[in-house]
Design an enzyme around this catalytic site. Structure first.
Site, short mmCIF file in Angstrom:
data_model
loop_
_atom_site.label_atom_id
_atom_site.label_comp_id
_atom_site.label_asym_id
_atom_site.label_seq_id
_atom_site.Cartn_x
_atom_site.Cartn_y
_atom_site.Cartn_z
CD GLU A 53 74.93 65.71 -22.04
OE1 GLU A 53 75.18 64.56 -21.44
OE2 GLU A 53 74.56 66.51 -21.35
CE LYS A 55 72.37 69.81 -21.85
NZ LYS A 55 72.60 69.91 -20.73
CE LYS A 114 73.52 62.72 -18.65
NZ LYS A 114 73.64 63.90 -19.03
CD GLU A 163 73.21 61.20 -13.25
OE1 GLU A 163 73.66 61.23 -14.36
OE2 GLU A 163 72.08 61.49 -12.79
CG ASN A 184 73.78 65.18 -11.87
OD1 ASN A 184 73.78 66.26 -11.88
ND2 ASN A 184 72.99 64.53 -12.59
CD GLU A 214 76.99 62.02 -14.44
OE1 GLU A 214 77.57 60.93 -14.48
OE2 GLU A 214 75.93 62.52 -14.59
CB SER A 215 76.27 68.98 -14.14
OG SER A 215 75.26 67.98 -15.16
#
Length: 260
Positions: A53, A55, A114, A163, A184, A214-215
């Site tokens: 990603e 960001k 995103k 998601e 997530n 994710e994350s």
């Protein structure tokens, strides 16, 4: 109201203001038909896929290191990423569709837009800016909206990362027939992450679905703790944006997939 509710309300304001119509007029269309899909890459590899990603900030972290983003994207590709995620929200993440457009032409990897999509026109803008994949968040859509947006994106030959945050949302994603499902690991109320959330959610694992955690992945140990859940890959942002040596770190996360 969660931060997600707040962001979605902001998106609806943008829709009402004609923001997306303006973007359709000003953006130059980018052809990304030559790019290999994320699903095809996952199917052809024994290793976990990485969606890397781009960001600049988020509601949970005020500021990330300044990076040359073109160089960052090129390094993602060079060191083994399978796709790039680019945040396009301006207010909360300091992203933009112009950034997506600028960066997607710098890589052969498919790019995920995103964002927080609630209307078809947002998908149109993402596609025109050069996205190959869009994100749909089950938490902010009812079943009718989810079906409509999912099938609209697929009709445009876009991949869709659906998601989910809990088992009820995962069931809805399964009912949709989604090929790519993102788990997530961020708590929507406290906005803290726990990578082990993936293991809990994927007790309801189904074959023939590519699951993306994710994350929350910060190191190889985090990956080792979730790989047996049957994930096909991970979406990683902060850890890559703060890393000063992607040549060592990024490949170290690409463990061999575990079949369930």
């Amino acid at each position: 109201m969660t931060i997600l509710d707040e962001i979605v309300a902001y998106k609806r304001d943008l829709l009402a203001q004609g923001y997306y119509e303006d973007k359709l007029k000003t953006l130059t269309a980018v052809d990304v038909s030559h790019k290999q899909t994320l699903n095809d890459q996952i199917k052809s590899s024994k290793e976990l896929a990485i969606i890397a990603e781009i960001k600049s900030k988020s509601p949970s972290i005020d500021r990330l290191p300044e990076r040359n983003l073109i160089q960052q994207v090129k390094q993602y590709e060079q060191y083994g990423a399978n796709a790039v995620s680019i945040l396009t929200d301006e207010q909360y993440f300091e992203g933009s569709f112009e950034r997506l457009q600028e960066l997607t032409i710098e890589t052969n990897l498919p790019v995920l837009c995103k964002d927080f999509i609630v209307e078809k026109i947002q998908i149109d803008v993402a596609r025109k800016a050069g996205a190959s994949i869009i994100l749909l968040i089950v938490n902010v859509l009812n079943d009718e909206e989810l079906q409509e947006l999912y099938h609209y994106a697929r009709s445009l030959n876009l991949e869709v990362l659906v998601e989910v945050h809990d088992k009820a949302e995962l069931k809805r994603a399964h009912q949709l027939g989604a090929e790519l499902i993102g788990i997530n690991n961020r708590d929507l109320k406290r906005f803290v992450t726990d990578v082990l959330h993936t293991n809990e959610i994927l007790e309801d694992y189904q074959p023939n679905v590519n699951y993306i955690s994710e994350s929350g992945v910060r190191n190889r140990s985090d990956v080792e703790n979730i790989v047996a859940s049957g994930i096909s890959g991970m979406l990683i942002g902060e850890s890559l944006m703060t890393c000063d040596d992607l040549s060592q770190f990024l490949p170290s996360l690409k463990l061999e997939k575990v079949q369930r």
